[in-house]
Design an enzyme around this catalytic site. Structure first.
Site, PDB file in Angstrom:
ATOM      1  N   THR A  47     120.688  35.855  77.098  1.00 37.27           N
ATOM      2  CA  THR A  47     121.461  36.574  76.077  1.00 37.27           C
ATOM      3  C   THR A  47     122.910  36.601  76.546  1.00 37.27           C
ATOM      4  OG1 THR A  47     121.353  38.769  77.077  1.00 37.27           O
ATOM      5  CG2 THR A  47     119.440  38.089  75.784  1.00 37.27           C
ATOM      6  N   CYS A  48     123.784  37.226  75.753  1.00 35.71           N
ATOM      7  CA  CYS A  48     125.182  37.242  76.189  1.00 35.71           C
ATOM      8  C   CYS A  48     125.370  38.122  77.420  1.00 35.71           C
ATOM      9  CB  CYS A  48     126.098  37.663  75.057  1.00 35.71           C
ATOM     10  SG  CYS A  48     125.596  39.180  74.281  1.00 35.71           S
ATOM     11  N   ARG A  50     122.737  38.727  79.806  1.00 33.18           N
ATOM     12  CA  ARG A  50     121.843  38.436  80.933  1.00 33.18           C
ATOM     13  C   ARG A  50     121.223  37.047  80.836  1.00 33.18           C
ATOM     14  NH1 ARG A  50     118.881  42.501  82.280  1.00 33.18           N
ATOM     15  NH2 ARG A  50     119.983  43.952  80.948  1.00 33.18           N
ATOM     16  N   ALA A 190     144.737  46.783  59.309  1.00 32.79           N
ATOM     17  CA  ALA A 190     143.905  45.572  59.205  1.00 32.79           C
ATOM     18  C   ALA A 190     143.573  45.029  60.595  1.00 32.79           C
ATOM     19  CB  ALA A 190     144.623  44.521  58.371  1.00 32.79           C
ATOM     20  N   GLY A 191     143.536  45.951  61.560  1.00 30.11           N
ATOM     21  CA  GLY A 191     143.268  45.520  62.944  1.00 30.11           C
ATOM     22  C   GLY A 191     141.777  45.475  63.268  1.00 30.11           C
TER      23      GLY A 191
END
Lengths: 468, 263
Positions: A47-48, A50, A190-191
């Site tokens: 996964t991102c 692990r 709009a951040g």
């Protein structure tokens, strides 16, 4: 048989390292790992946050080297990755069980209690089943992991309260409004914060999203992505009259939404309530607005306080979850030990029978017994052997269900000089093939999350069968 | 007949305790269970009223315990109707005990024989009691919703203990309960007063005796007329409306129970 886990996660390795192991298709990697003689079963979790390889082996050292080599080579990456020793963690046997159960229950996640990890583990398990690299032990491990996660979710409040600022804002809105379906949101700015909030708001089904920004083009871009409408700041007064939820995060020196402005909007709205979220620093909304009866204002500090309190609560709940993990870990360990005890018990019985047969053969001629007498002596010796074996075998069976089961089993092996591999029907793998329906390496089995087959590999049942 | 009210009282009490537990433990399932308990209580007590009416053509429902019982029953019934659309099972934590008191009082005071006077008065006393009780029950419900609203408003404004989605009703739901109960309760109260006047006219030939009950009910009507105007014509804010409803509830308790006991 040993369980081994080698891996890295968000705490041990930076994303630059972890991302090198990200592969869209895990099946070839699994095949490559499982091709090694020293690895019996293998599951790869990627996964991102692990990358973990979980394997069963009869050659611990060789398997450890093989998996270490996998990480050093960067998985299937084109070039090797410099993974430092401290970036990897390694677990064996019971620690693997605990780790997998904790990961499945989201107690090892960056955000404790987040629900995605369970789905990711199920995907990893499904891939291993499809690749034919997940055998009965890992299958059982993952199935138990999924049910542990379910228990932790149901018996604790680990995932109950939101911990991100955007979700906290949405949850607060639900304490003010009965439903967000018919509510209109006005987002000022709009951040990134606005974008994150929009995702949460849209998920709650707000009927209308309006985005106001200094640069209308930026608002337009967001509006196109989220299905809202873009406006300039000069339209704020009109927009405020129609909005129920106002979320502001824009750079400004003075509060963009002054008390007077909000009062005018409330008057025009005939006192319908407002929920205002000020994520700006410096603040975009005059704090005095919260003194108005029908305006509920929360700024970024308020939301972060709530998020932090929720995080603390999740951690408290995670401590309750640890107890559940421990219980499940003990159950799994008992199953594993019981599984390993069956060949030893069978071996011990077979050896006793062999000695009886051998001694009878040696002395039968010298004793010059009739057939009837021979039968009687055979029955006598069998009875003596059974009675001698009864106590140790019963004890061994009973101990396998306990925490010290493995030690007792090892002691028995040592004491009786047992070698499971040479036992009739012998190795634990043969035992597993015979007892476990979920997941032989060649045979796909239960789907992840399907717990119907959970008890198919019940060790006590298998032991009973062999005893018969 | 008495048994119906006794069973209903037990169910109301259980529902009230259950709803309270649901709120304290933040457990939505317990709250929903409490709502079902309340519904069962309403059904059983409804059977009790129906049986009373079947046995006695002109049952004694104008005495204080029966009138209060009918009011709380109407309040509970209205809450269940509103629960159909709004997430407000937590209100059963207050409505349940109130309905329990009503049913308990009814069980203690049910008169087996019809009041002689009522038996000769035709339908007016019953229409009067029914409409008046329905109106007062709804206005009572508005007041209870107001109490919840003020507590929730204060909590959210003070930013205390606002973590996560709770089991308490949203402010909007409480405000809707308040508005609907006032919008339905005030006309019913008005009709109740009018039928009371017609009853007096038919039996005694006068519109007004000037009893304390009549005086305080007219004052109550005036107060609620003012509250309705402020709410629906003056676009009163939700918090003021809630505070007004609570004040109205306190006045009603005094005007109905207080004056009833003193009388």
């Amino acid at each position: 048989m040993k369980l081994l886990l080698l891996g890295m996660n968000h705490r041990t390795a930076p994303v630059e390292i972890r991302e090198r192991f990200a592969v869209p298709d895990l099946v070839p990697v699994l095949h490559k790992l499982a091709d090694a003689e020293e690895i019996q079963e293998v599951v790869l979790v990627s996964t991102c946050n692990r990358v973990e390889v979980i394997a069963t082996t009869h050659q611990p050292e060789a398997a450890r080297l093989r998996l270490g080599d996998f990480f050093a080579r960067g998985g299937l990456a084109a070039s090797p990755v410099e993974v430092e020793a401290e970036q990897l963690y390694e677990f064996w046997d019971r620690d693997v069980v605990r780790h997998v159960f904790r990961v499945a229950s989201s107690m090892d996640s960056m955000v404790v209690g987040e629900p995605q990890i369970l789905g990711q583990l199920k995907d990893a398990y499904r891939d291993a089943v499809e690749a034919g690299t997940c055998g009965p032990v890992l299958s059982r491990l993952f199935q138990r992991g999924f049910s542990t996660a379910k228990r932790v979710k149901n018996e604790t409040r680990i995932a109950e309260r939101p911990v991100s600022v955007a979700k906290v804002a949405v949850e607060l809105a639900s304490q003010i409004f009965e439903s967000l379906d018919d509510k209109r949101a006005l987002l000022i700015g709009a951040g990134e914060m606005i974008e994150a909030a929009m995702v949460s708001l849209q998920r709650e089904g707000l009927s209308e999203l309006k985005i106001a920004n200094r640069t209308v083009a930026h608002a337009d871009e967001l509006a196109a992505r989220f299905g809202g409408t873009a406006h300039g700041l000069d339209e704020l007064d009109t927009l405020l009259q129609g909005a129920d939820v106002v979320l502001s995060c824009i750079a400004c020196d003075e509060p963009l939404l002054s008390l007077d402005r909000i009062q005018r909007a409330l008057h025009a709205r005939q006192n319908r309530p407002f929920f205002l979220i000020d994520l700006g620093v410096p603040r975009n909304i005059d704090p005095a607005v919260n003194d108005l009866d029908t305006a509920y204002l929360y700024d970024v500090d308020d939301l972060q306080d709530v998020a932090a309190a929720n995080t603390e609560e999740r951690e408290r709940e995670a401590r309750r979850g640890e107890r559940i993990v421990l219980e499940e870990e003990q159950r799994f360990d008992g199953w594993l030990v019981a599984l390993q005890a069956v060949p030893a018990i069978r071996h011990l019985r077979a050896r006793a029978e062999a000695i009886t047969a051998q001694e009878m053969g040696r002395h039968a001629g010298a004793l010059q017994l009739s057939d009837a007498q021979l039968e009687g002596v055979e029955a006598l010796t069998r009875s003596i052997v059974n009675k001698i074996l009864h106590a140790p075998l019963s004890r061994l069976r009973a101990e396998t269900g306990r925490e010290e089961g493995l030690a007792v089993l090892e002691a028995a092996r040592e004491l009786f000089a047992l070698d499971d591999a040479s036992a009739p029907g012998g190795h634990i793998d043969a035992e597993l093939q015979a007892t476990s329906s979920p997941g032989s390496r060649d045979e796909p089995h239960t789907e992840p999350g399907d717990e119907s087959g959970e008890d198919a590999g019940n060790a006590e049942e298998s032991e009973e069968r062999h005893e018969r | 007949m008495v048994e119906f009210h006794q069973i209903a009282a037990a169910l109301y009490l259980a529902a009230g305790v259950g709803a309270l537990l649901g709120v304290v433990l933040r457990n939505g399932r317990i709250e929903r269970g409490a709502a079902w308990g309340l519904a069962l209580g309403v059904a059983v007590q409804g059977l009790g009223f129906a049986t009373l009416h079947r046995l006695h053509n002109a049952p004694a429902v104008t005495d204080l315990p029966m009138a209060v019982s009918l009011m709380t029953w109407m309040g509970a019934l209205s809450l269940l109707a509103l629960m159909w659309r709004l997430r407000i099972p937590a209100l059963a934590a207050v409505i349940g005990p109130a309905a329990f008191l009503g049913a308990f009082m009814a069980a203690l005071h049910i008169v087996d024989r019809p009041e002689a006077g009522l038996a000769q008065s035709g339908s007016w006393p019953h229409v009067h009691v029914l409409l008046g009780s329905a109106g007062l029950g709804l206005l009572g419900l508005a007041g209870i919703a107001g109490v919840f609203f003020l507590a929730e408003h204060r909590r959210i404004k003070a930013k205390r203990n606002v973590r996560g989605r709770g089991v308490l009703p949203s402010l909007e739901a409480l405000d809707r309960v308040n508005a609907i109960a006032l919008a339905a309760g005030f006309p019913l109260l008005t009709l109740g007063l009018m039928t009371g006047v017609l009853w007096l006219q038919e039996v005694h030939g006068v519109f007004w005796f000037g009893t304390s009950h009549e005086v305080w009910m007219v004052i109550a009507w005036g107060i609620y007329a003012g509250l309705s105007l402020a709410r629906f014509v003056g676009h009163q804010g939700a918090r003021q409306a809630a505070a007004s409803a609570v004040a109205g509830l306190l006045f009603l308790i005094f005007a109905v129970v207080g004056i009833g006991v003193l009388a």
